[in-house]
Scaffold this active site. Structure first.
Site, PDB file in Angstrom:
ATOM      1  N   HIS A 206      18.279 -35.853  -9.827  1.00  0.00           N
ATOM      2  CA  HIS A 206      17.618 -36.912  -8.417  1.00  0.00           C
ATOM      3  C   HIS A 206      15.956 -36.479  -8.546  1.00  0.00           C
ATOM      4  O   HIS A 206      15.692 -36.285  -7.477  1.00  0.00           O
ATOM      5  CB  HIS A 206      18.435 -36.247  -7.369  1.00  0.00           C
ATOM      6  CG  HIS A 206      19.810 -36.627  -7.277  1.00  0.00           C
ATOM      7  ND1 HIS A 206      20.359 -38.000  -7.067  1.00  0.00           N
ATOM      8  CD2 HIS A 206      20.895 -35.916  -7.225  1.00  0.00           C
ATOM      9  CE1 HIS A 206      21.720 -38.034  -7.170  1.00  0.00           C
ATOM     10  NE2 HIS A 206      21.901 -36.659  -7.137  1.00  0.00           N
TER      11      HIS A 206
ATOM     12  N   GLU B 225      18.241 -16.071  -9.235  1.00  0.00           N
ATOM     13  CA  GLU B 225      17.868 -14.714  -9.386  1.00  0.00           C
ATOM     14  C   GLU B 225      17.186 -14.605 -10.680  1.00  0.00           C
ATOM     15  O   GLU B 225      16.040 -14.160 -10.927  1.00  0.00           O
ATOM     16  CB  GLU B 225      18.813 -13.913  -9.196  1.00  0.00           C
ATOM     17  CG  GLU B 225      18.766 -12.327  -9.522  1.00  0.00           C
ATOM     18  CD  GLU B 225      17.425 -11.758  -8.941  1.00  0.00           C
ATOM     19  OE1 GLU B 225      16.906 -12.201  -7.993  1.00  0.00           O
ATOM     20  OE2 GLU B 225      17.132 -10.641  -9.443  1.00  0.00           O
TER      21      GLU B 225
ATOM     22  N   TRP C 174      -3.117  -2.734  -1.317  1.00  0.00           N
ATOM     23  CA  TRP C 174      -2.553  -4.028  -1.835  1.00  0.00           C
ATOM     24  C   TRP C 174      -3.305  -5.228  -0.870  1.00  0.00           C
ATOM     25  O   TRP C 174      -2.899  -4.933   0.300  1.00  0.00           O
ATOM     26  CB  TRP C 174      -1.067  -4.105  -1.611  1.00  0.00           C
ATOM     27  CG  TRP C 174      -0.502  -5.239  -2.231  1.00  0.00           C
ATOM     28  CD1 TRP C 174       0.074  -5.604  -3.544  1.00  0.00           C
ATOM     29  CD2 TRP C 174       0.082  -6.456  -1.596  1.00  0.00           C
ATOM     30  NE1 TRP C 174       0.455  -6.734  -3.708  1.00  0.00           N
ATOM     31  CE2 TRP C 174       0.620  -7.490  -2.576  1.00  0.00           C
ATOM     32  CE3 TRP C 174      -0.081  -7.152  -0.228  1.00  0.00           C
ATOM     33  CZ2 TRP C 174       0.961  -8.855  -2.142  1.00  0.00           C
ATOM     34  CZ3 TRP C 174       0.260  -8.149   0.062  1.00  0.00           C
ATOM     35  CH2 TRP C 174       0.993  -9.019  -0.812  1.00  0.00           C
TER      36      TRP C 174
ATOM     37  N   GLU D 200       8.509 -13.605 -12.121  1.00  0.00           N
ATOM     38  CA  GLU D 200       7.767 -12.595 -11.686  1.00  0.00           C
ATOM     39  C   GLU D 200       7.138 -11.669 -12.471  1.00  0.00           C
ATOM     40  O   GLU D 200       6.167 -11.209 -12.374  1.00  0.00           O
ATOM     41  CB  GLU D 200       8.421 -11.780 -10.607  1.00  0.00           C
ATOM     42  CG  GLU D 200       9.664 -11.178 -10.699  1.00  0.00           C
ATOM     43  CD  GLU D 200      10.562 -10.497  -9.468  1.00  0.00           C
ATOM     44  OE1 GLU D 200      10.015 -10.207  -8.401  1.00  0.00           O
ATOM     45  OE2 GLU D 200      11.699 -10.126  -9.589  1.00  0.00           O
TER      46      GLU D 200
ATOM     47  N   ASN E  46      -1.565   1.900   6.032  1.00  0.00           N
ATOM     48  CA  ASN E  46      -0.589   0.961   5.266  1.00  0.00           C
ATOM     49  C   ASN E  46      -0.154  -0.020   6.505  1.00  0.00           C
ATOM     50  O   ASN E  46       0.342   0.631   7.616  1.00  0.00           O
ATOM     51  CB  ASN E  46       0.647   1.651   4.918  1.00  0.00           C
ATOM     52  CG  ASN E  46       1.672   0.688   4.177  1.00  0.00           C
ATOM     53  OD1 ASN E  46       1.148  -0.404   3.856  1.00  0.00           O
ATOM     54  ND2 ASN E  46       2.379   1.312   3.394  1.00  0.00           N
ATOM     55  N   GLY E  47      -0.389  -1.233   6.360  1.00  0.00           N
ATOM     56  CA  GLY E  47       0.105  -2.213   7.311  1.00  0.00           C
ATOM     57  C   GLY E  47      -1.161  -3.076   7.743  1.00  0.00           C
ATOM     58  O   GLY E  47      -2.029  -3.217   7.048  1.00  0.00           O
TER      59      GLY E  47
ATOM     60  N   LYS F  93      13.469 -13.413 -11.449  1.00  0.00           N
ATOM     61  CA  LYS F  93      13.127 -12.519 -12.550  1.00  0.00           C
ATOM     62  C   LYS F  93      12.250 -12.799 -13.671  1.00  0.00           C
ATOM     63  O   LYS F  93      11.414 -12.065 -13.788  1.00  0.00           O
ATOM     64  CB  LYS F  93      14.458 -11.782 -13.211  1.00  0.00           C
ATOM     65  CG  LYS F  93      14.680 -10.605 -13.521  1.00  0.00           C
ATOM     66  CD  LYS F  93      14.976  -9.438 -12.581  1.00  0.00           C
ATOM     67  CE  LYS F  93      14.631 -10.134 -11.026  1.00  0.00           C
ATOM     68  NZ  LYS F  93      14.152  -9.368  -9.853  1.00  0.00           N
TER      69      LYS F  93
ATOM     70  N   LYS G 110       6.464  -3.789  -4.212  1.00  0.00           N
ATOM     71  CA  LYS G 110       7.948  -3.450  -4.240  1.00  0.00           C
ATOM     72  C   LYS G 110       8.481  -3.581  -2.790  1.00  0.00           C
ATOM     73  O   LYS G 110       9.432  -4.163  -2.698  1.00  0.00           O
ATOM     74  CB  LYS G 110       8.199  -1.954  -4.641  1.00  0.00           C
ATOM     75  CG  LYS G 110       9.463  -1.538  -4.908  1.00  0.00           C
ATOM     76  CD  LYS G 110      10.201  -2.164  -6.082  1.00  0.00           C
ATOM     77  CE  LYS G 110      11.640  -1.817  -5.977  1.00  0.00           C
ATOM     78  NZ  LYS G 110      12.201  -2.792  -6.758  1.00  0.00           N
TER      79      LYS G 110
ATOM     80  N   CYS H 185       0.952  -1.142   0.091  1.00  0.00           N
ATOM     81  CA  CYS H 185      -0.110   0.014   0.085  1.00  0.00           C
ATOM     82  C   CYS H 185       0.836   1.180  -0.111  1.00  0.00           C
ATOM     83  O   CYS H 185       1.793   1.122   0.542  1.00  0.00           O
ATOM     84  CB  CYS H 185      -0.813  -0.153   1.204  1.00  0.00           C
ATOM     85  SG  CYS H 185      -1.852  -1.273   1.603  1.00  0.00           S
TER      86      CYS H 185
ATOM     87  N   ARG I 263       4.693   0.289  -5.919  1.00  0.00           N
ATOM     88  CA  ARG I 263       5.013  -0.377  -4.745  1.00  0.00           C
ATOM     89  C   ARG I 263       3.760  -1.724  -5.008  1.00  0.00           C
ATOM     90  O   ARG I 263       4.022  -2.629  -4.044  1.00  0.00           O
ATOM     91  CB  ARG I 263       4.548   0.486  -3.565  1.00  0.00           C
ATOM     92  CG  ARG I 263       5.278   1.438  -3.405  1.00  0.00           C
ATOM     93  CD  ARG I 263       4.814   2.509  -2.430  1.00  0.00           C
ATOM     94  NE  ARG I 263       4.619   1.879  -1.246  1.00  0.00           N
ATOM     95  CZ  ARG I 263       5.370   1.874  -0.013  1.00  0.00           C
ATOM     96  NH1 ARG I 263       6.548   2.668  -0.239  1.00  0.00           N
ATOM     97  NH2 ARG I 263       5.080   1.357   0.969  1.00  0.00           N
TER      98      ARG I 263
HETATM   99  C1  G6P Z   1       9.702  -7.702  -2.675  1.00  0.00           C
HETATM  100  C2  G6P Z   1      10.217  -7.511  -3.986  1.00  0.00           C
HETATM  101  C3  G6P Z   1      11.315  -8.277  -4.466  1.00  0.00           C
HETATM  102  C4  G6P Z   1      12.330  -7.923  -3.290  1.00  0.00           C
HETATM  103  C5  G6P Z   1      11.875  -8.482  -2.145  1.00  0.00           C
HETATM  104  C6  G6P Z   1      12.853  -8.079  -0.845  1.00  0.00           C
HETATM  105  O1  G6P Z   1       9.292  -9.071  -2.655  1.00  0.00           O
HETATM  106  O2  G6P Z   1       9.272  -7.609  -4.936  1.00  0.00           O
HETATM  107  O3  G6P Z   1      11.939  -7.652  -5.630  1.00  0.00           O
HETATM  108  O4  G6P Z   1      13.735  -8.923  -3.551  1.00  0.00           O
HETATM  109  O5  G6P Z   1      10.548  -7.625  -1.507  1.00  0.00           O
HETATM  110  O6  G6P Z   1      12.967  -6.316  -0.720  1.00  0.00           O
HETATM  111  P1  G6P Z   1      13.973  -5.588  -0.252  1.00  0.00           P
HETATM  112  O7  G6P Z   1      13.357  -4.318  -0.340  1.00  0.00           O
HETATM  113  O8  G6P Z   1      14.182  -5.930   1.270  1.00  0.00           O
HETATM  114  O9  G6P Z   1      15.282  -5.852  -0.961  1.00  0.00           O
END
Ligand code: G6P
Length: 599
Positions: A496, A473, A75, A480, A99-100, A477, A594, A2, A27
């Site tokens: 395995h 990673e 969100w 997502e 937010n929270g 990527k 985000k 949010c 976000r």
């Molecule tokens: C969210 C984002 C990811 C990020 C993760 C950790 O899930 O979508 O891209 O890696 O949070 O976020 P941070 O701000 O702690 O790196």
């Protein structure tokens, strides 16, 4: 997660709020709303879906002039995305955005029900609004401080009272909120980019503090309702850096910024061959290193483990923050707990940091956002200089984290390796901007390969050691932003079980940057190739993959030490172009946020 924006001043409040919400879209959200405080009443406009929809509806509504307003992108946590569940939420005399998560909302809901007060939405936020409404008898300070005594969980709240149309109130706990200071206008926001167009000056609201904001004044109060003097900060991010600058998406803009931001990150901690000056104590580690993080930051940790253990021979454990915090981890005072976080606000990472601190273990934050909670609470902080990262899928912040971990590994290895080797490796790190640019030049080739893979239903990334870390990673990527199911596998582990999923046409990306393990990985690739997999190899130009590579991306000449950093640019572009080819909203992938400020 949010986003909150609030404004009071002489501009059109609704316009400032909607522009601010657009800047917070990155976000992650599923609905949006604003509340406008006018002479007579507070009007609310809200809907499920995009901010654009809200903007269209507000334009049609021809809203009356207002003195102050608050806005929100939601969100969903409690209750599905819908107009009813969207913020702002109201009682009779109060309107809030939140937010929270209010953890004790069921208990509060029960208490309100006994008084005959029932919410109309499924949200925890409406319960907070109704509670505040109950407590308000004309004194906002008294009501707000009484309400937060009852609220458990995390919150950043923007509050309007119907009988105070010129004032916004704000409080927070475990969820960030800044107060922006302009000339004859003031703001509240979850994040700096939302206000950069108007001001760079802001205050950080601390836990338990309350802010009272009118267009000419910002007053702060502590929990005992005593006035507080606070230090004003100035954001060094320019507005331009929070805009697309001619690129079609923030993600590709941010991919292209990597040469500069990696140089800036390394430059802060390596001046004239002197690594991390005045930080000797951080590197005096007699026990183990625990790297704790979420998402891509966790993958940066996996990469860091490889390089630190190899160079400095210090044991490193990499932990997922949401697991670590409840695992009752065995930490010792001679260990170092490293929290990696772009936002510095991730709830699980923050909890892990607090847990380590409570056990008296030294802590280090690797953080991108200055002034964020993790940056403030970690005993030591190293900053990545990635600048504002708007695309939800991280690229430049991840790369800066890995580069910084490599530099830290060099620092830890300083006493074991020769000065010549140290200098050589440092030079390699500082050649990264040039090497990254070389990979960026391959974008059209990578785009063409992506076009061939775009319709895949499943995709595997395989590698060993540092290449397994990069595979993790790269796979994240891809999934997502493209919504293609993808898995990362340690190449030697595939046989395995998971190899049973390989059938003719299954795409497999083989990451081979670690020369010492290429022969082993090649063996594993042959196993999948023999079963019909279509193999894309990412490797050095001198490696012969002609026996098994259907597609090939070669890295520019570089050492193994930095190759996973260089290689990441290629897999970022690969994921980006698959997502674009599939017509996805690359910067704002579905369901993702985000900054994940709830656990
Ligand atoms: C969210 C984002 C990811 C990020 C993760 C950790 O899930 O979508 O891209 O890696 O949070 O976020 P941070 O701000 O702690 O790196």
């Amino acid at each position: 997660m949010c986003g909150i924006i609030g404004y009071t001043g002489d501009r059109d409040t609704e316009k400032v709020l909607i522009e601010g919400l657009k800047k917070l879209e990155y976000r992650g959200y599923d609905s949006a709303g604003i509340a406008l405080s006018g002479e007579e009443e507070i009007s609310i406009y809200k809907n499920e879906g995009k901010v654009q929809l809200l903007e269209d509806r507000v334009k049609e509504a021809n809203v009356a002039p207002s003195f102050a307003g608050i806005g929100h992108t939601r969100w969903a946590t409690h209750g599905k995305p819908s107009q009813l569940n969207s913020h702002p939420h109201r009682g009779k005399k109060v309107v809030i955005v939140h937010n929270g998560i209010i953890e004790n909302y069921q208990e509060l809901k029960g208490e309100l029900a006994q008084k005959g007060i029932r919410p109309i939405s499924d949200t925890d936020t409406e319960i907070a609004a109704l509670l505040l409404d109950q407590l308000y008898e004309g004194d906002p300070h008294a009501a707000i401080f009484a309400a937060i005594k009852r609220l458990e969980g995390s919150y950043a709240l923007g509050i309007l009272f119907t009988d105070r149309p010129h004032t916004i109130y704000a409080v927070r706990k475990d969820s960030p909120l800044i107060i922006g200071k302009g000339q004859g206008e003031n703001f509240i926001a979850s994040d700096i980019p939302a206000i950069l167009e108007y001001t760079h000056d802001y205050f950080l609201l601390e836990e338990g503090e309350m802010a009272e904001i009118t267009k000419d004044n910002i007053n702060f109060y502590d929990e005992k309702k005593r006035p507080l003097e606070k230090e004003m900060l100035t954001a060094d991010w320019d507005e331009q850096s929070a805009m697309k600058g001619g690129f079609p998406h923030f993600m590709v803009k941010e991919i292209n910024e990597q040469p500069q931001v990696v140089r800036a990150t390394l430059g802060q901690y390596a001046r004239g061959g002197n690594l991390f000056p005045n930080q000797e104590s951080v590197f005096d580690i007699k026990g183990s290193i625990y790297i704790v993080a979420c998402g891509s930051a966790y993958h940066a940790g996996l990469s860091g483990k490889q390089i630190i253990e190899k160079m400095a021979r210090i044991p490193v454990q990499v932990e997922i923050a949401s697991e670590f915090r409840y695992n009752n981890p065995i930490l010792r005072k001679e260990d170092l707990v490293v929290i990696i976080s772009q936002s510095g606000e991730t709830a699980d990472s923050l909890a892990a940091l607090r847990l380590a601190k409570a056990q008296g273990v030294p802590t280090l934050g690797i953080v991108n956002v200055r002034g964020s909670t993790i940056a403030r609470e970690a005993a030591t902080v190293f900053y990545t200089a990635a600048g504002p990262e708007i695309s939800v899928a991280t690229t430049k912040a991840y790369l800066c984290q890995v580069a910084l971990l490599n530099l830290m590994a060099l620092k830890m290895a300083e006493k074991y390796i020769s000065p010549e080797e140290l200098q050589e490796k440092l030079q390699q790190l500082f050649s990264l901007p040039t090497l990254i640019k070389e990979v960026l030049k391959k974008e059209s080739q990578i785009k063409a390969i992506a076009a061939k893979f775009k319709d895949a239903e499943h995709l595997f990334f395989i590698g060993r050691g540092q290449d397994y870390a990069l595979s993790c990673e790269s796979s994240l990527k891809l999934k997502e932003i493209s919504y293609v199911h993808s898995e990362a596998y340690a190449a030697g582990e595939l046989k395995h079980g998971t190899i049973s999923l390989i059938e003719p046409g299954t795409p497999v990306v083989a990451v081979m940057t670690d020369r010492s393990r290429i022969a082993k990985t090649a063996g594993n690739i042959k196993e999948v190739h023999a079963r019909g997999a279509i193999v894309l190899c990412l490797t050095h130009p001198d490696v012969d993959c002609s026996d098994f590579a259907d597609e090939l991306i070669t890295l520019p000449e570089c050492s193994d030490f930095i190759a996973p950093i260089v290689g990441a640019i290629a897999t970022q572009l690969f994921a980006y172009h698959i997502a674009v080819a599939r017509g996805n909203d690359v910067d704002k992938p579905r369901n993702l946020a985000k900054s994940v400020t709830v656990e």
